[in-house]
Design a protein around this motif. Structure first.
Motif, mmCIF file in Angstrom:
data_model
loop_
_atom_site.group_PDB
_atom_site.id
_atom_site.type_symbol
_atom_site.label_atom_id
_atom_site.label_comp_id
_atom_site.label_asym_id
_atom_site.label_seq_id
_atom_site.Cartn_x
_atom_site.Cartn_y
_atom_site.Cartn_z
ATOM 1 N N PHE A 168 0.821 -1.207 0.000
ATOM 2 C CA PHE A 168 0.000 0.000 0.000
ATOM 3 C C PHE A 168 0.856 1.258 0.000
ATOM 4 O O PHE A 168 1.841 1.350 0.735
ATOM 5 C CB PHE A 168 -0.913 0.021 1.230
ATOM 6 C CG PHE A 168 -2.032 -0.972 1.168
ATOM 7 C CD1 PHE A 168 -3.334 -0.575 0.903
ATOM 8 C CD2 PHE A 168 -1.780 -2.326 1.366
ATOM 9 C CE1 PHE A 168 -4.372 -1.496 0.848
ATOM 10 C CE2 PHE A 168 -2.811 -3.260 1.314
ATOM 11 C CZ PHE A 168 -4.108 -2.846 1.051
ATOM 12 N N ALA A 169 0.466 2.226 -0.829
ATOM 13 C CA ALA A 169 1.182 3.505 -0.891
ATOM 14 C C ALA A 169 0.179 4.651 -0.937
ATOM 15 O O ALA A 169 -0.884 4.538 -1.555
ATOM 16 C CB ALA A 169 2.086 3.547 -2.122
ATOM 17 N N LEU A 170 0.519 5.753 -0.280
ATOM 18 C CA LEU A 170 -0.321 6.951 -0.261
ATOM 19 C C LEU A 170 0.425 8.085 -0.949
ATOM 20 O O LEU A 170 1.570 8.380 -0.606
ATOM 21 C CB LEU A 170 -0.644 7.352 1.174
ATOM 22 C CG LEU A 170 -1.535 8.587 1.346
ATOM 23 C CD1 LEU A 170 -2.980 8.235 1.029
ATOM 24 C CD2 LEU A 170 -1.427 9.137 2.765
ATOM 25 N N ILE A 171 -0.225 8.699 -1.938
ATOM 26 C CA ILE A 171 0.384 9.829 -2.647
ATOM 27 C C ILE A 171 -0.469 11.072 -2.388
ATOM 28 O O ILE A 171 -1.626 11.133 -2.809
ATOM 29 C CB ILE A 171 0.461 9.576 -4.165
ATOM 30 C CG1 ILE A 171 1.290 8.324 -4.452
ATOM 31 C CG2 ILE A 171 1.050 10.798 -4.875
ATOM 32 C CD1 ILE A 171 1.377 7.978 -5.933
ATOM 33 N N PRO A 172 0.049 12.069 -1.681
ATOM 34 C CA PRO A 172 -0.713 13.300 -1.443
ATOM 35 C C PRO A 172 -0.720 14.163 -2.696
ATOM 36 O O PRO A 172 0.241 14.170 -3.470
ATOM 37 C CB PRO A 172 0.048 13.966 -0.299
ATOM 38 C CG PRO A 172 1.447 13.496 -0.476
ATOM 39 C CD PRO A 172 1.359 12.090 -1.004
#
Length: 260
Positions: A120-124
């Protein structure tokens, strides 16, 4: 098929399903023909954040499918969608969440739900709009297949496996549109979009793209074909000037590019 939550404009809705799992939009390599398949649904601070995302993607194992979720100000409500994706029976996938929120609540929910899971990765993103978020996720996607769902949808455990089987069964297809079922809700408060196809349909002509009638909460593509088609039109979709139509537009452009 995925089950949709609130279905609020600007936020993800139901998730996809294929065959007995999840349908999506599929494509082929440099195809002479591009088609759309619809199948019945299945029951069911920025710099620091950016650094965490890059690290997660750098340490993640190779994957065959990338899942992309656009989100904005969903907060803790995104947890159910993430939990359903953690439970997928597929053995090679990643999840890219593009967060356009104006506060930290969605980021905190993401961290609490997925922890250190390298898939899982979060990109703002300070840029807003669903198509903008989808294109950011597409640029980061590493899988040969990219699937899109919404931040208020819950996917069945075999969703990604179903998408992969669908593409394997139809090598000429670039895009698959899957069924979407609404979660329990009060119709007097608001409506939730659904897509409940009764059978699988293969479309070859761009002039028949309207018959697919799929929705963005359950779409899948061959990554290379979606990129080759120019990705999503950022003037379309929730949060953009025209607010809708991004799914039908990309379906038409893929079919047209395939000379169907």
């Amino acid at each position: 098929m995925l089950q949709s939550g609130t279905g609020v404009p600007g936020g993800p809705g139901p998730a996809p399903g294929l065959g007995t799992t999840c349908p999506s939009w599929a494509g082929c390599r440099r195809p002479k023909l591009l088609a759309i398949i619809t199948t019945p649904p299945i029951p069911n601070p920025p710099e620091r954040a950016r650094a965490r995302t890059v690290t997660a993607q750098a340490t993640a194992p190779p994957c065959r499918i990338s899942v992309c979720i656009p989100t904005r100000n969903r907060g803790a409500a995104i947890g159910a969608a993430l939990e359903s994706l953690k439970r997928q029976d597929h053995d090679s996938y990643e999840v890219v969440v593009v967060d356009q929120s104006t506060d930290d609540l969605t980021r905190l929910a993401f961290e609490q739900t997925v922890g250190a899971d390298p898939r899982f990765a979060l990109i703002p993103s300070t840029r807003v709009g669903k198509s903008v978020a989808c294109n950011i996720a597409l640029a980061a996607a590493r899988g040969a297949i990219v699937a899109f769902t919404d931040d208020d949808c819950e996917a069945p455990g075999d969703w990604l496996s179903g998408i992969e089987r669908g593409f394997a069964s139809h090598p000429e297809v670039a895009m698959i549109c899957g069924g979407v079922r609404a979660a329990a809700h009060d119709p007097a408060v608001g409506a939730i979009p659904t897509f409940l196809p009764r059978h699988t349909r293969l479309l070859r002509s761009p002039w028949l793209a309207f018959r697919a009638q799929g929705i963005g909460a359950n779409l899948a593509f061959r990554t290379a074909e979606l990129r080759r088609a120019g990705a999503f039109d950022e003037v379309l979709g929730a949060g953009a000037v025209l607010r809708a139509g991004e799914d039908g537009d990309i379906a038409y452009r893929l079919l047209r590019a395939g000379h169907g």
